[in-house]
Every structure is written in C-alpha cells, then in structure tokens.
Scaffold this motif. Structure first.
Motif, PDB file in Angstrom:
ATOM      1  N   VAL A 163      63.505  74.898  30.612  1.00 13.73           N
ATOM      2  CA  VAL A 163      63.960  73.668  31.714  1.00 13.73           C
ATOM      3  C   VAL A 163      64.180  72.610  30.607  1.00 13.73           C
ATOM      4  O   VAL A 163      65.407  71.934  30.982  1.00 13.73           O
ATOM      5  N   TYR A 164      63.634  72.342  29.608  1.00 18.40           N
ATOM      6  CA  TYR A 164      63.801  71.042  28.691  1.00 18.40           C
ATOM      7  C   TYR A 164      65.158  71.399  28.069  1.00 18.40           C
ATOM      8  O   TYR A 164      65.866  70.295  27.530  1.00 18.40           O
ATOM      9  N   GLN A 165      65.323  72.711  27.533  1.00 18.20           N
ATOM     10  CA  GLN A 165      66.666  73.009  26.912  1.00 18.20           C
ATOM     11  C   GLN A 165      67.751  72.694  27.941  1.00 18.20           C
ATOM     12  O   GLN A 165      68.685  72.206  27.540  1.00 18.20           O
ATOM     13  N   ALA A 166      67.574  72.942  29.237  1.00 12.48           N
ATOM     14  CA  ALA A 166      68.729  72.552  29.853  1.00 12.48           C
ATOM     15  C   ALA A 166      68.802  71.408  30.417  1.00 12.48           C
ATOM     16  O   ALA A 166      70.158  70.902  30.607  1.00 12.48           O
ATOM     17  N   ASN A 167      68.013  70.689  30.335  1.00  7.89           N
ATOM     18  CA  ASN A 167      67.832  69.017  30.472  1.00  7.89           C
ATOM     19  C   ASN A 167      66.829  68.326  29.973  1.00  7.89           C
ATOM     20  O   ASN A 167      65.796  68.583  30.187  1.00  7.89           O
ATOM     21  N   ARG A 168      67.313  67.350  29.159  1.00  7.03           N
ATOM     22  CA  ARG A 168      66.099  66.571  28.331  1.00  7.03           C
ATOM     23  C   ARG A 168      65.224  65.961  29.354  1.00  7.03           C
ATOM     24  O   ARG A 168      64.049  65.562  28.761  1.00  7.03           O
ATOM     25  N   ASP A 169      65.331  65.581  30.855  1.00  5.10           N
ATOM     26  CA  ASP A 169      64.659  65.001  31.565  1.00  5.10           C
ATOM     27  C   ASP A 169      64.699  65.623  32.995  1.00  5.10           C
ATOM     28  O   ASP A 169      65.145  64.904  33.659  1.00  5.10           O
ATOM     29  N   PRO A 170      64.114  66.770  32.740  1.00  3.57           N
ATOM     30  CA  PRO A 170      64.474  67.606  34.024  1.00  3.57           C
ATOM     31  C   PRO A 170      63.865  67.058  35.446  1.00  3.57           C
ATOM     32  O   PRO A 170      64.533  67.520  36.364  1.00  3.57           O
ATOM     33  N   TRP A 171      62.808  66.248  35.218  1.00  2.00           N
ATOM     34  CA  TRP A 171      62.214  65.716  36.538  1.00  2.00           C
ATOM     35  C   TRP A 171      62.599  64.309  36.691  1.00  2.00           C
ATOM     36  O   TRP A 171      61.677  63.550  37.363  1.00  2.00           O
ATOM     37  N   ASN A 172      63.262  63.665  35.757  1.00  2.00           N
ATOM     38  CA  ASN A 172      63.764  62.224  35.920  1.00  2.00           C
ATOM     39  C   ASN A 172      62.514  61.581  35.833  1.00  2.00           C
ATOM     40  O   ASN A 172      62.426  60.309  36.294  1.00  2.00           O
ATOM     41  N   PHE A 173      61.661  61.652  34.690  1.00  2.00           N
ATOM     42  CA  PHE A 173      60.530  60.946  34.544  1.00  2.00           C
ATOM     43  C   PHE A 173      60.868  59.559  34.153  1.00  2.00           C
ATOM     44  O   PHE A 173      60.237  58.620  34.419  1.00  2.00           O
ATOM     45  N   GLU A 174      62.120  59.251  33.536  1.00  3.99           N
ATOM     46  CA  GLU A 174      62.603  58.169  32.985  1.00  3.99           C
ATOM     47  C   GLU A 174      63.204  57.211  33.664  1.00  3.99           C
ATOM     48  O   GLU A 174      63.093  56.082  33.683  1.00  3.99           O
ATOM     49  N   THR A 175      63.904  57.850  34.807  1.00  8.24           N
ATOM     50  CA  THR A 175      64.869  56.952  35.589  1.00  8.24           C
ATOM     51  C   THR A 175      64.286  56.909  37.182  1.00  8.24           C
ATOM     52  O   THR A 175      64.671  56.219  38.123  1.00  8.24           O
TER      53      THR A 175
END
Length: 198
Positions: free
Chosen positions: A17-29
């Motif tokens: 999941v993290y390899q496909a997307n660095r912030d997969p659950w949009n924790f930062e935004t």
C-alpha cells in the motif's frame, strides 16, 4: 465479526500500500483526519503522560501532535516504508522513539501511562485482537488510559470493523472489570472510546 477473513493483515499488505502511494489514507491532507486528530487529542484527560505507546503510527502525523504531551512516546508500525516518513517527520522531537514492531507477536517490555490504538484494531483477526487486548491491559499502569479511535464503516479487506474492536474492549469493563469506560462518542464515520485500567 467477519469470519470470511479471519487472518490478521500481514506487514506485506501495508508495504504494498505504501509503495503504491506515500500517503494512502491522506493522513497529511484530509480534513477528516485533521478533525479526528483534534478530537483524539481533546479526549485526553491529562495534559502530560510520562510513558506513551502508539500502535500503528504510520507516517507519524498523529505522533508529532501527541509528542508535546509525552515524556517519552514509543510509536510503532509494521511497515518500514511508513516508518521512514515518521522518522523524518519526528526528527526534531527527542521524546519520540520510532520502532518497527508487530503487535501482538511483539510487545515492548515496559508499562505505559497511555496507549493509543487508532485505526489499527480492525486489521487483526479476532484471535489476535484478544491477544493484543490482554497485552495492552497488562502493559498499562493502574489508573492509566487506553484510547481507541477507529473508522466504523466495514472494509471488505479487513478482518473486523471498528465497532467490533470497540465492543470487544468495552466488554472488558463488565466481564472482568479490568477496565472502566471514561468517555466515548461516535461520529458519522468513526468512534472514540477512552478506557482506564482499574
């Protein structure tokens, strides 16, 4: 509980999941995450905790917000890809220790004044949830708190729902009296419960 998916999700699941997307659950935004983090911090009855354990710290977004309330904060996750981001985010926070750890197979050999289990419990099988609960309760000092925060809509990949996790812990307040329920509330898509070890 969903018996079709009885196994705990493995570390490889999260690495992919993290390899496909660095912030997969949009924790930062995500505004949802921002509001939930504020709600999580507002639920804490104390302003300072000497020893804190955060399970499933992911990118360290909540970790960095928890840190000012902690003498020492041990933040763990199963995914090294996520932890690399957490280490970078918390590099200027000397009270934060970040470690790769898989609960319940591994558990720190110390006791805590606060344990935060946020968006993690539904990844466990029912058996691993039961094992983890025993470890968490044993790892709390008397009078210390366990804060649970979980997404409640079902996700077909996940062995459990957020409600399954919270109901399991809430049962511990009656069946053996190990915990007492201090506070709790439900939002549209997540719930929060604060428990205290007797």
């Amino acid at each position: 509980m969903n018996e079709n998916q009885p196994n705990t999700l493995p570390p490889e699941y999260f690495d992919h999941v993290y390899q496909a997307n660095r912030d997969p659950w949009n924790f930062e935004t995500s505004p949802y995450e921002r509001e939930k983090y504020a709600d999580t911090l507002a639920a804490l009855p104390r302003t300072q905790y000497a020893e804190v354990f955060e399970i499933g710290c992911s990118l360290g977004v909540l970790t960095a917000q928890l840190a000012p309330h902690c003498g020492h904060l041990l933040a763990v996750d199963v995914s090294e890809a996520a932890l690399a981001q957490a280490r970078a985010r918390c590099a200027g926070l000397p009270q934060v220790e970040i470690r790769q750890l898989r609960v319940p197979e591994e558990f720190p050999n110390q006791s805590f004044d606060l344990i935060v289990l946020s968006e993690v419990g539904y990844y466990w099988s029912p058996a691993d949830l039961a094992r983890a609960a025993d470890l968490l309760i044993a790892g709390l000092n008397p009078g210390s708190q366990l804060l649970l925060v979980h997404w409640t809509p079902p996700v077909h990949d996940y062995p459990l729902t957020g409600d399954d996790v919270h109901q399991f812990f809430l049962a511990k307040t009656t069946e053996n009296g190990a915990l007492r329920h201090l506070a709790g509330h439900r939002h549209e898509t997540y719930r929060l419960d604060l428990l205290e070890k007797r």
